[in-house]
Design a protein around this motif. Sequence first.
Motif, PDB file in Angstrom:
ATOM      1  N   ALA A 151       0.629  -1.234  -0.001  1.00 50.74           N
ATOM      2  CA  ALA A 151       0.030   0.054  -0.054  1.00 50.74           C
ATOM      3  C   ALA A 151       1.122   1.229   0.115  1.00 50.74           C
ATOM      4  CB  ALA A 151      -1.064   0.074   1.163  1.00 50.74           C
ATOM      5  N   HIS A 152       1.983   1.227   0.896  1.00 51.51           N
ATOM      6  CA  HIS A 152       2.895   2.338   0.918  1.00 51.51           C
ATOM      7  C   HIS A 152       3.508   2.503  -0.371  1.00 51.51           C
ATOM      8  CE1 HIS A 152       2.535   3.489   5.006  1.00 51.51           C
ATOM      9  NE2 HIS A 152       2.926   2.090   5.431  1.00 51.51           N
ATOM     10  N   GLN A 153       3.846   1.436  -1.273  1.00 51.65           N
ATOM     11  CA  GLN A 153       4.390   1.743  -2.649  1.00 51.65           C
ATOM     12  C   GLN A 153       3.439   2.091  -3.436  1.00 51.65           C
ATOM     13  OE1 GLN A 153       5.784  -2.322  -3.571  1.00 51.65           O
ATOM     14  NE2 GLN A 153       7.639  -2.026  -2.410  1.00 51.65           N
ATOM     15  N   GLN A 154       1.912   1.718  -3.273  1.00 55.83           N
ATOM     16  CA  GLN A 154       1.094   2.124  -4.291  1.00 55.83           C
ATOM     17  C   GLN A 154       0.878   3.600  -3.923  1.00 55.83           C
ATOM     18  OE1 GLN A 154      -2.646   0.075  -3.887  1.00 55.83           O
ATOM     19  NE2 GLN A 154      -3.493   1.121  -5.661  1.00 55.83           N
ATOM     20  N   GLU A 155       0.832   4.168  -2.806  1.00 51.60           N
ATOM     21  CA  GLU A 155       0.678   5.419  -2.380  1.00 51.60           C
ATOM     22  C   GLU A 155       1.728   6.405  -2.870  1.00 51.60           C
ATOM     23  OE1 GLU A 155       0.227   8.068   1.753  1.00 51.60           O
ATOM     24  OE2 GLU A 155       0.505   5.889   1.781  1.00 51.60           O
ATOM     25  N   THR A 156       3.068   5.579  -2.923  1.00 53.34           N
ATOM     26  CA  THR A 156       4.094   6.540  -3.454  1.00 53.34           C
ATOM     27  C   THR A 156       3.973   6.457  -5.022  1.00 53.34           C
ATOM     28  OG1 THR A 156       5.495   5.562  -1.856  1.00 53.34           O
ATOM     29  CG2 THR A 156       6.659   6.380  -3.879  1.00 53.34           C
ATOM     30  N   GLN A 157       3.391   5.767  -5.776  1.00 52.34           N
ATOM     31  CA  GLN A 157       2.890   5.684  -7.034  1.00 52.34           C
ATOM     32  C   GLN A 157       1.958   6.722  -7.430  1.00 52.34           C
ATOM     33  OE1 GLN A 157       1.902   1.703  -8.285  1.00 52.34           O
ATOM     34  NE2 GLN A 157       4.367   1.074  -8.242  1.00 52.34           N
ATOM     35  N   GLN A 158       1.110   6.661  -6.569  1.00 52.57           N
ATOM     36  CA  GLN A 158      -0.281   7.736  -6.611  1.00 52.57           C
ATOM     37  C   GLN A 158       0.391   9.161  -6.487  1.00 52.57           C
ATOM     38  OE1 GLN A 158      -3.100   7.270  -7.724  1.00 52.57           O
ATOM     39  NE2 GLN A 158      -3.007   4.876  -7.717  1.00 52.57           N
ATOM     40  N   ALA A 159       1.404   9.329  -5.522  1.00 48.64           N
ATOM     41  CA  ALA A 159       1.985  10.605  -5.247  1.00 48.64           C
ATOM     42  C   ALA A 159       2.734  10.994  -6.424  1.00 48.64           C
ATOM     43  CB  ALA A 159       2.743  10.571  -4.054  1.00 48.64           C
ATOM     44  N   ARG A 160       3.311  10.103  -6.960  1.00 54.05           N
ATOM     45  CA  ARG A 160       4.242  10.567  -8.248  1.00 54.05           C
ATOM     46  C   ARG A 160       3.113  10.920  -9.314  1.00 54.05           C
ATOM     47  NH1 ARG A 160       7.813   6.188  -6.967  1.00 54.05           N
ATOM     48  NH2 ARG A 160       6.676   4.807  -8.352  1.00 54.05           N
ATOM     49  N   VAL A 226      -7.499  10.053  -5.472  1.00 51.06           N
ATOM     50  CA  VAL A 226      -6.306   9.334  -5.150  1.00 51.06           C
ATOM     51  C   VAL A 226      -5.667   9.478  -3.774  1.00 51.06           C
ATOM     52  CG1 VAL A 226      -4.062   8.805  -5.675  1.00 51.06           C
ATOM     53  CG2 VAL A 226      -5.698   9.001  -7.663  1.00 51.06           C
ATOM     54  N   GLU A 227      -5.580  10.854  -3.242  1.00 45.03           N
ATOM     55  CA  GLU A 227      -5.054  10.897  -1.942  1.00 45.03           C
ATOM     56  C   GLU A 227      -6.315  10.381  -0.743  1.00 45.03           C
ATOM     57  OE1 GLU A 227      -2.656  14.971  -2.301  1.00 45.03           O
ATOM     58  OE2 GLU A 227      -4.435  15.012  -1.505  1.00 45.03           O
ATOM     59  N   LYS A 228      -7.510  10.543  -0.975  1.00 44.22           N
ATOM     60  CA  LYS A 228      -8.556  10.056  -0.317  1.00 44.22           C
ATOM     61  C   LYS A 228      -8.526   8.485  -0.079  1.00 44.22           C
ATOM     62  CE  LYS A 228     -11.998  13.759  -0.476  1.00 44.22           C
ATOM     63  NZ  LYS A 228     -13.330  14.229  -0.990  1.00 44.22           N
ATOM     64  N   GLN A 229      -8.393   7.928  -1.457  1.00 42.24           N
ATOM     65  CA  GLN A 229      -8.224   6.299  -1.481  1.00 42.24           C
ATOM     66  C   GLN A 229      -7.099   5.814  -0.668  1.00 42.24           C
ATOM     67  OE1 GLN A 229      -8.649   5.443  -5.359  1.00 42.24           O
ATOM     68  NE2 GLN A 229     -10.859   5.806  -5.853  1.00 42.24           N
ATOM     69  N   ALA A 230      -5.952   6.541  -0.910  1.00 44.28           N
ATOM     70  CA  ALA A 230      -4.742   6.011  -0.336  1.00 44.28           C
ATOM     71  C   ALA A 230      -4.711   6.293   1.319  1.00 44.28           C
ATOM     72  CB  ALA A 230      -3.515   6.958  -0.733  1.00 44.28           C
ATOM     73  N   GLN A 231      -5.459   7.214   1.751  1.00 39.87           N
ATOM     74  CA  GLN A 231      -5.623   7.537   3.101  1.00 39.87           C
ATOM     75  C   GLN A 231      -6.437   6.450   3.904  1.00 39.87           C
ATOM     76  OE1 GLN A 231      -6.797  11.564   3.572  1.00 39.87           O
ATOM     77  NE2 GLN A 231      -5.115  12.590   3.279  1.00 39.87           N
ATOM     78  N   LYS A 232      -7.492   6.241   3.010  1.00 39.11           N
ATOM     79  CA  LYS A 232      -8.744   5.025   3.498  1.00 39.11           C
ATOM     80  C   LYS A 232      -7.786   3.682   3.837  1.00 39.11           C
ATOM     81  CE  LYS A 232     -12.850   7.177   2.124  1.00 39.11           C
ATOM     82  NZ  LYS A 232     -14.103   7.109   1.236  1.00 39.11           N
ATOM     83  N   ARG A 233      -7.026   3.451   2.426  1.00 40.74           N
ATOM     84  CA  ARG A 233      -6.231   2.119   2.435  1.00 40.74           C
ATOM     85  C   ARG A 233      -5.388   2.066   3.500  1.00 40.74           C
ATOM     86  NH1 ARG A 233      -6.884  -3.247   0.757  1.00 40.74           N
ATOM     87  NH2 ARG A 233      -4.729  -3.979   0.186  1.00 40.74           N
ATOM     88  N   THR A 234      -4.745   3.138   3.720  1.00 42.00           N
ATOM     89  CA  THR A 234      -3.556   3.198   4.929  1.00 42.00           C
ATOM     90  C   THR A 234      -4.207   2.970   6.293  1.00 42.00           C
ATOM     91  OG1 THR A 234      -2.136   4.663   3.521  1.00 42.00           O
ATOM     92  CG2 THR A 234      -1.871   4.642   5.892  1.00 42.00           C
ATOM     93  N   ALA A 235      -5.520   3.732   6.394  1.00 45.76           N
ATOM     94  CA  ALA A 235      -6.151   3.652   7.854  1.00 45.76           C
ATOM     95  C   ALA A 235      -6.634   2.296   8.012  1.00 45.76           C
ATOM     96  CB  ALA A 235      -7.005   4.711   7.870  1.00 45.76           C
ATOM     97  N   SER A 236      -7.121   1.736   6.922  1.00 49.28           N
ATOM     98  CA  SER A 236      -7.361   0.124   6.991  1.00 49.28           C
ATOM     99  C   SER A 236      -6.429  -0.788   7.444  1.00 49.28           C
ATOM    100  CB  SER A 236      -8.458  -0.115   5.851  1.00 49.28           C
ATOM    101  OG  SER A 236      -8.885  -1.494   5.871  1.00 49.28           O
ATOM    102  N   LEU A 237      -5.293  -0.512   6.530  1.00 47.99           N
ATOM    103  CA  LEU A 237      -4.145  -1.537   6.693  1.00 47.99           C
ATOM    104  C   LEU A 237      -3.475  -1.193   8.307  1.00 47.99           C
ATOM    105  CD1 LEU A 237      -2.493  -1.548   3.381  1.00 47.99           C
ATOM    106  CD2 LEU A 237      -3.783  -3.215   4.341  1.00 47.99           C
ATOM    107  N   GLU A 238      -3.623  -0.066   8.705  1.00 46.24           N
ATOM    108  CA  GLU A 238      -3.139   0.251  10.100  1.00 46.24           C
ATOM    109  C   GLU A 238      -3.862  -0.314  11.232  1.00 46.24           C
ATOM    110  OE1 GLU A 238      -0.882   4.438   9.374  1.00 46.24           O
ATOM    111  OE2 GLU A 238      -2.586   4.519  10.292  1.00 46.24           O
TER     112      GLU A 238
END
Length: 321
Positions: A151-160, A226-238
């Motif tokens: 997820a962190h890698q995907q978030e990095t890709q989304q940030a790029r 993309v930022e919202k999806q990444a935040q939701k995914r990160t919160a769920s994984l945490e």
Amino acid sequence: MARNGIQYEDVQHAIDTLLRQDDAPTVQKIRDILGTGSFTTISDHLREWRLRRERNRDVTSSEAPPEALQAWMTDLWEKAQALAAESLAHYRQESDQRVEEAQAEAQAAARKAADAEERLAALNTHFEQAQARLEEKTMQLANAQSELQAAHQQETQQARRVQQLDEECQKHQRHLETARSEHRDAMAELSREHQTQLKQEEQRHEAAESRLMGLLDDARQERQNVEKQAQKRTASLEQKFERVQAELAEQRRQYTTLEEKARNETSQRQALESKLRESQGQLQQTQSDNRRAERELEQQHAINRELREKLARLPLPPFVV
């Protein structure tokens, strides 16, 4: 051969005391009077006293013994038989009671040891199951960590991707600024002569600006999504990671509790095994005492048989105290 300690004279004095009390001399009664001495030593001295009394008879007669002597002999024989039966019953009762107590203790200890074995087996099974669950939770934690890393890698890709969209928006904005500058220059040069062209050009540039602003808004909206999806995914994984960590801590606590309980059960089983060995030793000692009592009883029977044989051979002189 009599052992040192109780002398023949001591036994003889005790026999004289019993005869004066009109009581038949026996090993137990002689020992009661002396207050000490082993049964074997007293029995040897009593046998010697009887032999001496038989050799020292200086008056013989073939006549039948007096009735008083016969009654006394009968009474003596009955007392000897009663005493032997009483001693045998006492020894048997005491030995049987000790054997039963030792067997009961051994059976109780064996049952406790069996119960401890069963509890220990159940604990081992539960312990293995808990260890398997702990390994499963560990694998789940590893998978969750892998998913979190992905997820962190995907978030990095989304940030790029968002950065690229920002760069494209800035590029379009620069193009817009350039077009505006060119438009202002053209407007200055063709202020009156090209009014119609200026309006057309202005409309064209406004349409281009509108398209560029729409693209910019779309890019910004896409970045926000993309930022919202990444935040939701990160919160769920945490949250999943924290839940797995809590379950892992609980499994470790149960694992520690089971280890402590298994050690306690092992200690109790060792204590019960020690008590069982002690009970078995007491049982063996009781059986040894029983066999020794039976040997002493056989000796008493031998003495009684010898007494009967001697009484049968007795020339029956007048009884003299």
